[in-house]
Design an enzyme around this catalytic site. Structure first.
Site: not given
Ligand code: NOJ
Length: 544
Positions: A207, A272
């Protein structure tokens, strides 16, 4: 012109399609209205039947659920809402028995404010845990230390009265950012990775992979334009050049370190890497050296409108920058679902959005890299209009505006007809299901013309056609053409983006239509193909 992919070594994920399970909304095994591991385990045979290879499970750790699990209070546990560690182990074992790989969501940029690390950090300004987070004095003259803003709106700093300092949070104030320049924190996460690898996970989705390291001098970010009151948090966030809070050079050193941890276990590191300017050259840095992340999600394809030049430049630029290491998703739990996004009418009154989304999936599945479906993509689901009083997304609730949140794409999977869609036995699922019978798995599973059947056929081909796993990409059409088309070995893919039928001359040789989002596959006599609008096709060169 070919893209240089000099003798790439194929890894297990090269032949697979991933599938995102948003665990809260996938399948509820204990009837409390929220999805869990027992429910997921029961549905793994569906994913195997669909032809998925990699299951990405969103966060399931103990959490106060302010951001529905992306606020972690314990990195090595399972929240009781989702089950127990034993339930997790059973799920992994069952996935492996079915030939599926399971990767989990690691959330290293921030923890929950309820994590013992933050509790200790907050309680003792002189203690060893203080340095696990970013604490700063107020600016000269008072107020937050700098102009950084949160992705979720407002300042990225919250004042802590007792210690008279601010702490940093790029998301909710309940999600304090961890300080990755602290060597002890680095060691903590080594242990987290090892803990889950010991429990047999096949890798990690990371993430906010672009955000871990911050410029520790914490200068103001240059402001590009003024923020106005009508802006959504996302729009306000891009009013700044995030020069000092995102995409800092040191991030890749962390992934190199993690690579040495996962590599002996053959684990996948999938980041990500969400850069608001979607600059593919920046994203490619995370994968380019071949010793950092294995794959990085590239987000532009999830935001591109159905517009030929936009789609062309999205993919051309991305593949020029990173010819084989990106990961593509049709939709996600953070964005509108593709059929909604591609629908000219809001809400959709016809199925053009679904037709476009399926044709688009053909393109994503044929590109070099790792494609992902988000749960329900295979059913052609559109976003649900969640009534204001049922909103759950923290930003949507705060602003009383569904458009500021992500609930519309997070509603539960519709397995069967009925008010709660076979998702739960509770009468109160955490978000409404709100689906027609035709949208359910049960209705589509045995219908060979359903979107589910069409997706399943596509997944099978993606696995079967080995040229789609590693062969070099050569563009057939140029960016001025309304058909995107390319060849990989003996396979070719074409996507018609025009509003009308379009003819495409095929490269020399005899071609067979292996898949079409619109029509029956079969032999072809012609040297050109008339593509419907929209239509995505895969063709395979006949060997004799
Ligand atoms: C990306 C995640 O996919 C999202 O759902 C989340 O709110 C943010 N990162 C913060 O962790």
């Amino acid at each position: 012109m070919g893209v240089d992919m000099a003798s790439p070594e194929l890894r297990w994920w090269d032949s697979e399609v991933g599938y995102e399970v948003y665990i809260r909304s996938f399948a509820d095994g204990n009837g409390d209205g929220v999805g869990d591991f027992v429910g997921l385990t029961e549905k793994l045979d569906y994913l195997a039947w669909l032809g998925v290879g990699i299951v990405w499970v969103t966060p399931f750790y103990p959490s106060p659920m302010r951001d529905f699990g992306y606020d972690v209070a314990d990195y090595v546990g399972v929240d009781p809402l989702f089950g127990t560690l034993e339930d997790f182990d059973v799920c992994v074992a069952e996935a492996h028995r079915l030939g599926l790989r399971l990767i989990i969501d690691l959330v290293p940029n921030h923890s929950s404010d309820q994590h013992p690390w933050f509790q200790a950090s907050q309680a003792d300004p002189d203690g060893s845990m203080r340095g696990y987070y970013h604490w700063r004095d107020p600016a000269l003259g008072g107020g937050p230390p700098n102009n950084w803003v949160s992705h979720f709106g407002g300042s990225a700093w919250t004042f802590h009265e007792a210690s008279e300092q601010y702490y940093l949070h790029l998301f909710l104030s309940e999600q304090p950012d961890l300080n990755w320049s602290n060597p002890n924190l680095v060691l903590e996460f080594d242990r987290v990775l090892e803990f889950w690898l010991d429990r047999d996970v096949d890798g990690f989705r990371i993430d906010v992979a672009q955000g871990l390291i911050k410029n520790m001098l914490m200068p103001d970010n240059p402001q590009l334009r003024p923020i106005t009151p009508d802006m959504t948090p996302r729009q306000a966030f891009v009013c700044f050049d995030h020069r000092y809070d995102l995409d800092q050079k040191g991030n890749t050193a962390i992934y190199r370190r993690w690579r040495s941890i996962v590599e002996p276990r053959d684990g996948l590191l999938l980041g990500e890497v969400y850069l608001r300017d979607n600059n593919p050259d920046k994203v490619s840095r995370y994968v380019a050296t071949q010793d950092g992340l294995h794959r990085a999600f590239y987000f532009a394809p999830m935001h591109t409108p159905w517009e030929p030049s936009a789609i062309w430049s999205t993919f051309r630029n991305a593949l020029d920058a990173a010819p084989r290491d990106l990961s593509w998703a049709v939709s996600s739990h953070d964005d509108p679902r593709a059929p909604s996004r591609f629908s000219p009418k809001q809400p959709a009154t016809d199925n053009i959005g679904q037709e476009r989304a399926l044709a688009y999936a053909v393109l994503l599945f044929a590109l070099p890299g790792l494609p992902f479906l988000y749960q329900g993509d295979e059913l052609g689901l559109v976003d649900v209009e969640v009534p204001i009083e049922q909103l759950r997304d923290p930003v949507a609730v705060r602003n009383q505006n569904p458009g500021d949140g992500r609930d519309g794409s997070r509603t539960p999977m519709p397995w069967e007809p009925g008010l709660t869609g076979g998702f739960t036995t509770s009468t109160e699922p955490w978000l409404p299901v709100s689906r027609s019978d035709a949208e359910t798995v049960a209705a589509q599973r045995d219908n060979p013309r359903s979107l589910l059947a069409k997706h399943r056929e596509l997944l099978a081909l993606r696995r079967e056609l080995s040229d789609l796993h590693g062969a070099e990409l050569e563009w057939i059409t140029g960016t001025d053409h309304l058909v995107i088309s390319f060849q990989r070995g003996d396979c070719m893919c074409a996507l018609n983006l025009a509003d009308t039928q379009t003819a495409l001359t095929l490269p020399p040789g005899k071609w067979r239509l292996a898949y079409s989002s619109k029509r029956q596959a079969g032999e072809m006599q012609e040297s050109s193909i008339q593509l419907d609008s929209p239509e995505g096709v895969l063709l395979v060169k006949a060997t004799s």
